[in-house]
Design a protein around this motif. Structure first.
Motif, PDB file in Angstrom:
ATOM      1  N   ASP A 195       4.538  -2.084  12.591  1.00  0.00           N
ATOM      2  CA  ASP A 195       4.642  -0.632  12.480  1.00  0.00           C
ATOM      3  C   ASP A 195       4.076  -0.165  11.152  1.00  0.00           C
ATOM      4  N   VAL A 196       3.733   1.103  11.110  1.00  0.00           N
ATOM      5  CA  VAL A 196       2.903   1.602  10.015  1.00  0.00           C
ATOM      6  C   VAL A 196       3.561   1.479   8.636  1.00  0.00           C
ATOM      7  N   ILE A 197       4.869   1.685   8.547  1.00  0.00           N
ATOM      8  CA  ILE A 197       5.520   1.613   7.227  1.00  0.00           C
ATOM      9  C   ILE A 197       5.557   0.160   6.742  1.00  0.00           C
ATOM     10  N   GLN A 214       3.495  -2.209   7.784  1.00  0.00           N
ATOM     11  CA  GLN A 214       2.101  -2.553   7.548  1.00  0.00           C
ATOM     12  C   GLN A 214       1.669  -2.151   6.138  1.00  0.00           C
ATOM     13  N   ASP A 215       2.070  -0.956   5.745  1.00  0.00           N
ATOM     14  CA  ASP A 215       1.687  -0.444   4.439  1.00  0.00           C
ATOM     15  C   ASP A 215       2.234  -1.329   3.326  1.00  0.00           C
ATOM     16  N   ARG A 216       3.493  -1.752   3.462  1.00  0.00           N
ATOM     17  CA  ARG A 216       4.087  -2.621   2.440  1.00  0.00           C
ATOM     18  C   ARG A 216       3.366  -3.956   2.367  1.00  0.00           C
TER      19      ARG A 216
END
Lengths: 336, 332
Positions: free
Chosen positions: B185-187, B189-191
């Motif tokens: 998921d995007v959050i 993934q960002d981390r």
């Protein structure tokens, strides 16, 4: 609110207090003790000819919501009102019998994976004609004409070369076009599209997205467009609703939501989306922890544990209601 | 800058019953110490095949037909198998997409990382090994006590971190990351993206990051290579390729990618579909879909040439494109 009043403003679908709770544990000899609150008290409306993007991370309940709108799941509670020229004003949560069959004609679904959603043993013609056959529309000649016409419209031309092929002979983009043709062949008013382009490659994806937009205009259909990708929702939908653990946390007009997100979860979500341009910098708003499953969640705000702004008020009160904070920008947060 | 990896004219075919699939065709690139190269392209463009060829992790029907892969003055392609085993993990390691199948469900995560180290760092005793795993866990942002847990007790993001820790376990010089965040998921993934980029910089590793997502590639790469149908279409510094895309395919790919930032611009479609690599089109493989294609494109394969005409000693710098009619001065 009476149901009559709800329909004077061009609303096509109005969802009120929609709930779906799945039992967990239990079994033959044990009583079920817990429930997953997959969708919990969700309210939204879709105007005729407009599309709503339902956005959220995996497990937030967006697909369950879509499946209830097509009655692939029966809701645990709540109402789904459809204001339709053929059906009149009905509560989809309660339709039965002949009305349910009409409803199946007016509301269609496009699934994520075009490799799974088409029967490999059937030709494209068989797949696309089936809804017409089930609903008993037209005779054989008319049906064939209608299917050919639809295949032309979705860009599978010339139609007669595609009609008698099998799904394995088509690419992913072409298969998704078949799925779109199947959904449109019986003139629906409303389509639930569940991640219809997320399996497709970039260069193919835009073509399918544009096709869906063109056909929506031409046929006057509205979409509930379910996606995890905010950038895709931006291109497909006039409005976006953000879901978190079974609750809608924010809903607004697309550009307004992306430019001025108010809920801390939406802010974090938007800030985490990578930008296809190394020259642009982005600030990340990080939130604590990860997504849990909403099994028998506590009464307070679902986002409480991860929220950087949460205080005692948030802990001691029930999950905040989705409220209009001006110009139809709806947010469920005490801190806004 | 010292050269870590040099790939020249790499060509790899998959033999199948119907013939040879030309999955990687004369691909060349160089990588300097501490440099990150993003390989981007659609499914079937050969980006993952390049990675597997570099590691020689090919299936039985994958045949390297031509080219070399030089690491430390040694050619991976010509090397015998025992020497190759010494190179893997120590010199070049891979971060796989952490689906459940990248980790063995019946061993603890710590045991699996130890397994790789036992082979390549035989001097460590068990206590030293645990200490090293604890350091690795902290590096990737996992609680060290989690090393005695099983993969099913980890969330998707945690598993991906564990797989990164495993790839880092033998301190490789070069790390290949193949779509490590695609299923997340995007959050999360960002981390993970941030952590990968920080680690790559801190440890001064060379990195090849593979993704279909041009936005992700833009975030983690110093240089970007765009692949199409088994060939390298264009390669340049990240800011340069976004500012001045030269290959019509690069331009189309960028134009087709929606963004949530900036003005909402109209997305452009790219007609047609990628070619069948069993029987690739002659000349430039992009010509059937290219709006600028002429006779020469249909007949002759364009060379991979610098856009400014200046030949350099290696491909770690400069803007290269394989096109007969490269675009000039276009922006999105």
């Amino acid at each position: 609110m009476t149901t009559q009043a709800a329909y004077t403003d061009g609303t096509l679908v109005r969802v009120e207090g929609l709930k779906k709770h799945f039992p967990v544990g239990g079994g033959i000899f044990h009583r079920t003790k817990s429930h997953i609150y997959a969708v919990d008290d969700v309210n939204f409306a879709i105007q005729k000819g407009k599309s709503l993007g339902l956005v959220g991370e995996s497990g937030c309940g967006k697909t369950t919501t879509g499946k209830m709108l097509t009655r692939l799941h029966d809701p645990t509670g709540g109402h789904i009102y459809l204001n339709d020229t053929e059906l009149g004003q009905v509560d989809l949560a309660e339709v039965k019998g002949a009305q349910l069959k009409t409803f199946r004609r007016r509301v269609q679904m496009i699934f994520q994976d075009p490799y799974e959603s088409l029967n490999p043993r059937r030709t494209i013609y068989d797949t696309v004609v089936e809804p017409l056959a089930v609903q008993g529309i037209g005779d054989l000649v008319e049906r064939e004409e209608r299917v050919a016409n639809l295949l032309d419209l979705v860009g599978l031309t010339p139609a007669d070369t595609f009609m008698f092929r099998f799904p394995h002979e088509l690419s992913g983009g072409q298969r998704q076009r078949v799925a779109i043709a199947r959904a449109l062949v019986i003139d629906p008013a409303f389509i639930v599209a569940d991640e219809p382009t997320s399996m497709l490659d970039v260069s193919i994806r835009i073509g399918v997205m544009q096709l869906m937009q063109e056909l929506a205009e031409q046929f006057g259909v509205s979409y509930l467009y379910i996606t995890h990708d905010l950038a895709v929702a931006r291109y497909m939908c006039q409005d976006i609703a953000v879901m978190y653990l079974g609750k809608l946390v924010e809903m607004a007009e697309t550009e307004e939501l992306l430019a001025h997100p108010l809920h801390p979860y939406t802010q974090a979500l938007i800030s985490a989306v990578p930008i296809p341009d190394p020259r642009l910098q982005r600030e990340t708003i990080d939130i604590k922890g990860g997504i849990a499953q909403p099994i028998d969640p506590p009464a307070h705000c679902r986002f409480y544990d991860r929220c950087p702004f949460a205080d005692n008020f948030c802990r001691d009160n029930a999950h905040p209601p989705l409220e209009d904070k001006g110009d139809g920008h709806m947010v469920a947060c005490y801190k806004v | 800058m010292s050269l870590m990896l040099s790939v020249h004219d790499l060509t790899m075919h998959y033999r199948i019953r119907k013939g040879d699939v030309s999955a990687v065709d004369h691909v060349s690139f160089d990588l300097a110490k501490g440099q990150s190269l993003g390989l981007v392209g659609e499914s079937g463009c050969g980006k993952t095949s390049v990675a597997f060829t570099l590691m020689r992790l090919l299936p039985d029907n994958g045949v390297i037909k031509d080219g070399y892969v030089m690491i430390d003055g040694k050619d991976i392609v010509a090397m015998d198998y025992t020497d190759l085993l010494k190179m893997r993990w120590r010199k070049i390691a891979m971060v796989f997409q952490a689906a459940m199948n990248a980790l063995n469900p019946v061993h603890t995560v710590g045991q699996q990382i130890a397994e790789a180290m036992e082979l390549h760092l035989p001097n460590l005793n068990p206590a030293q090994m645990r200490e090293r795993i604890a350091i690795l866990f902290e590096l990737v942002g996992l609680e060290p006590t989690l090393m005695d847990r099983y993969p099913h007790e980890f969330s998707g993001g945690m598993r991906q971190r564990a797989v990164i820790a495993m790839a880092l376990s033998c301190s490789p010089d070069i790390i290949i990351a193949d779509e490590p965040t695609t299923a997340l998921d995007v959050i999360v993934q960002d981390r993970i993206l941030k952590r990968i980029r920080e680690l790559q910089r801190e440890l001064n590793m060379a990195m090849i990051y593979i993704s279909h997502d041009i936005a992700v590639i833009a975030e983690v790469s110093d240089r970007i290579g765009v692949m199409y149908a088994g060939r390298m279409a264009e390669m340049a510094d990240a800011t340069d390729i976004f500012a001045h895309p030269s290959h019509p395919y690069t331009y189309a790919l960028m134009g087709a990618f929606p963004s949530i930032k900036g003005k909402r611009r109209d997305l452009k479609t790219l007609p047609g579909e990628p070619p069948d690599l069993l029987d690739p089109p002659p000349g430039c493989r992009f010509h059937p879909r290219c709006p600028y294609a002429t006779d020469v494109c249909r007949e002759k394969q364009p060379d991979f040439m610098p856009v400014d005409g200046v030949m350099r000693s290696d491909l770690t710098q400069g803007h290269y494109v394989a096109c007969w009619h490269p675009l000039k001065g276009v922006t999105l």
